[in-house]
Design an enzyme around this catalytic site. Structure first.
Site, mmCIF file in Angstrom:
data_model
loop_
_atom_site.group_PDB
_atom_site.id
_atom_site.type_symbol
_atom_site.label_atom_id
_atom_site.label_comp_id
_atom_site.label_asym_id
_atom_site.label_seq_id
_atom_site.Cartn_x
_atom_site.Cartn_y
_atom_site.Cartn_z
ATOM 1 N N LYS A 157 24.840 -15.495 -38.919
ATOM 2 C CA LYS A 157 23.895 -16.275 -38.114
ATOM 3 C C LYS A 157 23.632 -17.631 -38.752
ATOM 4 O O LYS A 157 23.591 -17.743 -39.977
ATOM 5 C CB LYS A 157 22.574 -15.519 -37.965
ATOM 6 C CG LYS A 157 22.702 -14.217 -37.160
ATOM 7 C CD LYS A 157 21.378 -13.466 -37.148
ATOM 8 C CE LYS A 157 20.776 -13.389 -35.770
ATOM 9 N NZ LYS A 157 19.512 -12.607 -35.743
ATOM 10 N N ARG A 188 6.860 -22.209 -30.135
ATOM 11 C CA ARG A 188 6.726 -22.988 -28.895
ATOM 12 C C ARG A 188 6.394 -22.039 -27.773
ATOM 13 O O ARG A 188 6.374 -20.827 -27.957
ATOM 14 C CB ARG A 188 8.064 -23.670 -28.604
ATOM 15 C CG ARG A 188 9.192 -22.625 -28.551
ATOM 16 C CD ARG A 188 10.485 -23.176 -28.036
ATOM 17 N NE ARG A 188 11.606 -22.285 -28.310
ATOM 18 C CZ ARG A 188 12.037 -21.317 -27.504
ATOM 19 N NH1 ARG A 188 11.427 -21.083 -26.363
ATOM 20 N NH2 ARG A 188 13.072 -20.574 -27.839
ATOM 21 N N ARG A 240 15.419 -14.867 -14.174
ATOM 22 C CA ARG A 240 15.787 -16.278 -14.255
ATOM 23 C C ARG A 240 16.742 -16.616 -13.114
ATOM 24 O O ARG A 240 17.796 -15.987 -12.974
ATOM 25 C CB ARG A 240 16.433 -16.577 -15.605
ATOM 26 C CG ARG A 240 15.491 -16.318 -16.775
ATOM 27 C CD ARG A 240 16.019 -16.908 -18.060
ATOM 28 N NE ARG A 240 15.192 -16.480 -19.188
ATOM 29 C CZ ARG A 240 15.186 -17.073 -20.379
ATOM 30 N NH1 ARG A 240 15.969 -18.120 -20.592
ATOM 31 N NH2 ARG A 240 14.429 -16.630 -21.351
ATOM 32 N N VAL A 262 10.231 -19.439 -22.259
ATOM 33 C CA VAL A 262 10.595 -19.400 -20.848
ATOM 34 C C VAL A 262 9.842 -18.258 -20.142
ATOM 35 O O VAL A 262 9.304 -18.422 -19.048
ATOM 36 C CB VAL A 262 12.119 -19.208 -20.699
ATOM 37 C CG1 VAL A 262 12.510 -19.036 -19.238
ATOM 38 C CG2 VAL A 262 12.878 -20.364 -21.339
ATOM 39 N N LYS A 270 15.626 -19.992 -39.930
ATOM 40 C CA LYS A 270 15.550 -18.544 -39.739
ATOM 41 C C LYS A 270 15.627 -17.783 -41.063
ATOM 42 O O LYS A 270 15.147 -16.651 -41.151
ATOM 43 C CB LYS A 270 16.634 -18.083 -38.754
ATOM 44 C CG LYS A 270 16.376 -18.651 -37.338
ATOM 45 C CD LYS A 270 17.555 -18.451 -36.398
ATOM 46 C CE LYS A 270 17.557 -17.075 -35.795
ATOM 47 N NZ LYS A 270 18.547 -16.973 -34.680
ATOM 48 N N LYS A 277 18.495 -14.351 -22.671
ATOM 49 C CA LYS A 277 17.701 -13.497 -21.799
ATOM 50 C C LYS A 277 17.953 -13.819 -20.335
ATOM 51 O O LYS A 277 18.105 -14.983 -19.970
ATOM 52 C CB LYS A 277 16.219 -13.698 -22.122
ATOM 53 C CG LYS A 277 15.890 -13.322 -23.556
ATOM 54 C CD LYS A 277 14.613 -14.005 -24.020
ATOM 55 C CE LYS A 277 14.451 -13.820 -25.528
ATOM 56 N NZ LYS A 277 13.424 -14.727 -26.086
HETATM 57 P P1 ADP Z 1 18.279 -17.061 -31.119
HETATM 58 O O1 ADP Z 1 17.619 -17.899 -32.174
HETATM 59 O O2 ADP Z 1 19.555 -17.627 -30.642
HETATM 60 O O3 ADP Z 1 17.335 -16.650 -30.048
HETATM 61 P P2 ADP Z 1 18.000 -14.401 -32.257
HETATM 62 O O4 ADP Z 1 18.096 -14.177 -33.719
HETATM 63 O O5 ADP Z 1 16.652 -14.386 -31.644
HETATM 64 O O6 ADP Z 1 18.736 -15.755 -31.920
HETATM 65 O O7 ADP Z 1 18.929 -13.339 -31.532
HETATM 66 C C1 ADP Z 1 19.254 -13.472 -30.171
HETATM 67 C C2 ADP Z 1 19.788 -12.151 -29.661
HETATM 68 O O8 ADP Z 1 20.956 -11.747 -30.386
HETATM 69 C C3 ADP Z 1 18.835 -10.970 -29.794
HETATM 70 O O9 ADP Z 1 17.914 -10.904 -28.734
HETATM 71 C C4 ADP Z 1 19.811 -9.803 -29.800
HETATM 72 O O10 ADP Z 1 20.263 -9.497 -28.511
HETATM 73 C C5 ADP Z 1 20.978 -10.358 -30.595
HETATM 74 N N1 ADP Z 1 20.821 -10.067 -32.028
HETATM 75 C C6 ADP Z 1 20.289 -10.882 -32.960
HETATM 76 N N2 ADP Z 1 20.280 -10.303 -34.174
HETATM 77 C C7 ADP Z 1 20.811 -9.075 -34.027
HETATM 78 C C8 ADP Z 1 21.080 -7.972 -34.908
HETATM 79 N N3 ADP Z 1 20.814 -8.037 -36.210
HETATM 80 N N4 ADP Z 1 21.646 -6.860 -34.379
HETATM 81 C C9 ADP Z 1 21.946 -6.789 -33.071
HETATM 82 N N5 ADP Z 1 21.711 -7.784 -32.201
HETATM 83 C C10 ADP Z 1 21.159 -8.923 -32.648
HETATM 84 P P1 ADP Z 2 13.146 -18.271 -24.804
HETATM 85 O O1 ADP Z 2 13.221 -17.961 -26.257
HETATM 86 O O2 ADP Z 2 11.939 -18.996 -24.367
HETATM 87 O O3 ADP Z 2 13.574 -17.149 -23.960
HETATM 88 P P2 ADP Z 2 15.686 -19.505 -24.653
HETATM 89 O O4 ADP Z 2 16.223 -18.885 -25.894
HETATM 90 O O5 ADP Z 2 16.277 -19.157 -23.354
HETATM 91 O O6 ADP Z 2 14.141 -19.391 -24.596
HETATM 92 O O7 ADP Z 2 15.723 -21.069 -24.859
HETATM 93 C C1 ADP Z 2 14.935 -21.918 -24.059
HETATM 94 C C2 ADP Z 2 15.624 -23.229 -23.941
HETATM 95 O O8 ADP Z 2 15.682 -23.834 -25.208
HETATM 96 C C3 ADP Z 2 17.034 -23.135 -23.448
HETATM 97 O O9 ADP Z 2 17.292 -24.277 -22.671
HETATM 98 C C4 ADP Z 2 17.831 -23.122 -24.747
HETATM 99 O O10 ADP Z 2 19.134 -23.591 -24.526
HETATM 100 C C5 ADP Z 2 17.011 -24.068 -25.584
HETATM 101 N N1 ADP Z 2 17.020 -23.846 -27.014
HETATM 102 C C6 ADP Z 2 16.423 -22.863 -27.706
HETATM 103 N N2 ADP Z 2 16.579 -23.009 -29.023
HETATM 104 C C7 ADP Z 2 17.306 -24.139 -29.196
HETATM 105 C C8 ADP Z 2 17.808 -24.855 -30.329
HETATM 106 N N3 ADP Z 2 17.590 -24.460 -31.577
HETATM 107 N N4 ADP Z 2 18.518 -25.958 -30.117
HETATM 108 C C9 ADP Z 2 18.744 -26.393 -28.872
HETATM 109 N N5 ADP Z 2 18.293 -25.767 -27.761
HETATM 110 C C10 ADP Z 2 17.585 -24.673 -27.912
HETATM 111 MG MG MG Z 3 15.611 -15.541 -30.267
#
Ligand code: ADP
Ligand code: ADP
Ligand code: MG
Length: 461
Positions: free
Chosen positions: A159, A293, A339, A296, A117, A237
């Site tokens: 993060k 990828r 979901r 969901v 990231k 989500k």
């Molecule tokens: P992941 O890789 O776990 O999906 P993301 O970076 O996409 O992580 O962040 C997941 C969620 O966390 C976002 O959809 C949002 O709700 C929250 N989030 C992430 N970064 C921020 C930020 N800088 N400020 C506020 N909320 C955040």
């Molecule tokens: P989307 O981004 O498609 O909404 P989610 O964040 O809900 O998906 O993740 C989809 C699936 O992948 C979930 O089962 C989540 O736990 C898994 N997942 C996503 N990123 C990772 C990761 N970096 N390592 C392990 N599992 C992951």
């Molecule tokens: Mg994300």
């Protein structure tokens, strides 16, 4: 060369979804499965099945060697990774290509860069895509963060560079907490993701999560508009829509163009999602990450564009160019996905695996149910609790909400508790109807409405 035999290296509803797309394209399917999934719907629907190991994912769905052996034994020429498990593992993609097979997704190099990231933030910045203010590169000490923290102020997010699935994110409210969490987060990221790298982002308050679906064939990139996924719990989500209901005039064009710019910069191949946070007060959006990828929530995009994203992935992997030009991709109507998890929303979302004694699947116009369920299925306790997704489409959002409420009332999953009662309550909620929400809104709503869910659930039988 068009794919002939596809191994599915995943399980659950996404395995079923991939089998359906492959069959329509005349591709033979082989379902790789753990011992716990021998009686799964995917195994029943695939042309063939190969057991790859015992129930724990680490010994089956995450075992690269076992999956490659299964591909070889079954004569597969391609592997679809689905989401989760190995879908964003560059070593997996590389091993598949080295074995002379096709990985349905981007190159290992793209996955490596975007899966980090921190590297993805840098790629976005180079492509002129606005990122959340925060650290540059990885932070290897609390001291290294000092300068950034002066700019961002508190609270701040710590993060994990390799985080995903809502895991690996911490919030620090002051310097003491930052110091404590920083060390803890590094150790935990190392244990959970095999990479302890950390970075820092300013908290975007009351933001919306808006993401852009992109498709690339290695030469050309198109976008398939955006999805809004602001209804979340613990950064995961829960409910997703397309299109977003919150974009100010002109923002959609800029947001989609930014996503295409980033994907073009890495010659993106396959289906991908560029995620942003959107501040609907200022109209600003900020890149947070790219998922290399299928996601969901892809069906909401399929409903509003008429595209079959899994079929597109399979065609592109077979060497075909994108089947649609940007001008041919248009938005029509409104789609919502919820979901359905085997969790009890009235008891703090406690997982609820068990035997599905009976099942009633909703239908009718504009209703789609993508799931792993069948009557008599015993939900195994080893995996993610996602049972499936209920997706509805209608001409506009109010009608889509009415249709969602109607379809949820038809759904009956006997024998286990599910998140369906939560969605019924949300579909009828005035704030949801007015689309007045942000990424933390649902957590507040749950604090005040847990009691209501209990009643709904008992009433729903
Ligand atoms: P992941 O890789 O776990 O999906 P993301 O970076 O996409 O992580 O962040 C997941 C969620 O966390 C976002 O959809 C949002 O709700 C929250 N989030 C992430 N970064 C921020 C930020 N800088 N400020 C506020 N909320 C955040
Ligand atoms: P989307 O981004 O498609 O909404 P989610 O964040 O809900 O998906 O993740 C989809 C699936 O992948 C979930 O089962 C989540 O736990 C898994 N997942 C996503 N990123 C990772 C990761 N970096 N390592 C392990 N599992 C992951
Ligand atoms: Mg994300």
């Amino acid at each position: 060369m068009a794919l002939r035999t596809l191994l599915i290296a995943n399980r659950g509803e996404i395995a079923v979804r991939i089998i359906r797309a492959a069959r329509e394209l005349g591709i033979r399917t082989v379902q790789a499965h753990s011992a716990a999934d021998a009686d799964s719907l995917a195994v029943q629907l695939a042309d063939a099945a190969v057991e790859i190991g015992p129930p724990p994912a680490s010994k089956s769905y995450l075992d690269i060697g076992a999956i490659l052996s299964a591909a070889e034994a079954s004569g597969a020429d391609a592997i679809h990774p689905g989401y989760g498990f190995l879908a964003e593992n560059p070593a997996f993609a590389a091993a598949i290509e080295q074995a002379g097979l096709t990985f349905v997704g981007p190159t290992a190099e793209t996955i490596r860069m975007m899966g980090d990231k921190v590297a993805a933030r840098e790629a976005a910045a180079r492509a002129g895509v606005p990122t959340v203010p925060g650290s540059q590169g990885r932070l290897d000490s609390v001291e290294a963060a000092r300068e950034v923290l002066e700019q961002t102020g508190y609270p701040v997010l710590i993060k994990a560079a390799a985080g995903g699935g809502g895991r690996g994110i911490r919030i620090a409210h002051d310097h003491h907490e930052f110091e404590r969490l920083f060390h803890q987060a590094g150790a935990e990221a190392k244990a959970a993701f095999g990479d302890g790298g950390l970075y820092v982002e300013k908290v975007i308050h009351r933001a919306r999560h808006v993401e852009v679906q992109v498709l690339g064939d290695g030469e050309r990139v198109v976008h398939c508009f955006e999805r809004e996924c602001s209804l979340q719990r613990r950064r995961q989500k829960v409910w997703e829509e397309a299109p977003s209901v919150s974009l100010a005039p002109g923002v959609r064009e800029r947001l989609c163009a930014a996503a295409v710019r980033l994907a073009e910069a890495v010659n993106y191949r396959g289906a991908g999602t560029v995620e942003f946070l959107y501040d609907d007060e200022s109209g600003e959006f900020y890149f947070i990450e790219m998922n290399t990828r299928i996601q969901v929530e892809h069906p909401v995009t399929e409903f509003v564009t008429g595209l079959d994203l899994i079929a597109e992935m399979l065609r592109i992997a077979g060497g075909a160019p994108l089947s649609a030009s940007q001008e041919q991709i248009a938005l029509a109507g409104h789609a919502i996905e919820v979901r359905i998890n085997a969790e009890d929303p009235a008891s703090d979302f406690m997982p609820f695996p068990g035997l599905v004694s009976d099942l009633r699947i909703p239908g009718g116009p504009g209703v789609r149910f993508d799931s792993l369920l069948y009557p008599g299925y015993a939900i195994p306790p080893f995996y993610d609790s996602l049972l499936g997704k209920l997706i509805v489409w209608a001409e506009d959002r109010p009608r889509a909400l009415a249709r969602l409420g109607r379809a949820l009332a038809e759904l009956r999953v006997e024998g286990v508790k599910t998140t369906a009662p939560l969605h019924s309550a949300l579909a009828a909620d005035e704030e949801v109807k007015a689309a007045r929400f942000h990424t933390r809104w649902l957590e507040g709503w749950l604090e005040h409405n847990a009691a209501k869910l209990k009643t709904t659930e008992e009433g729903a039988g």
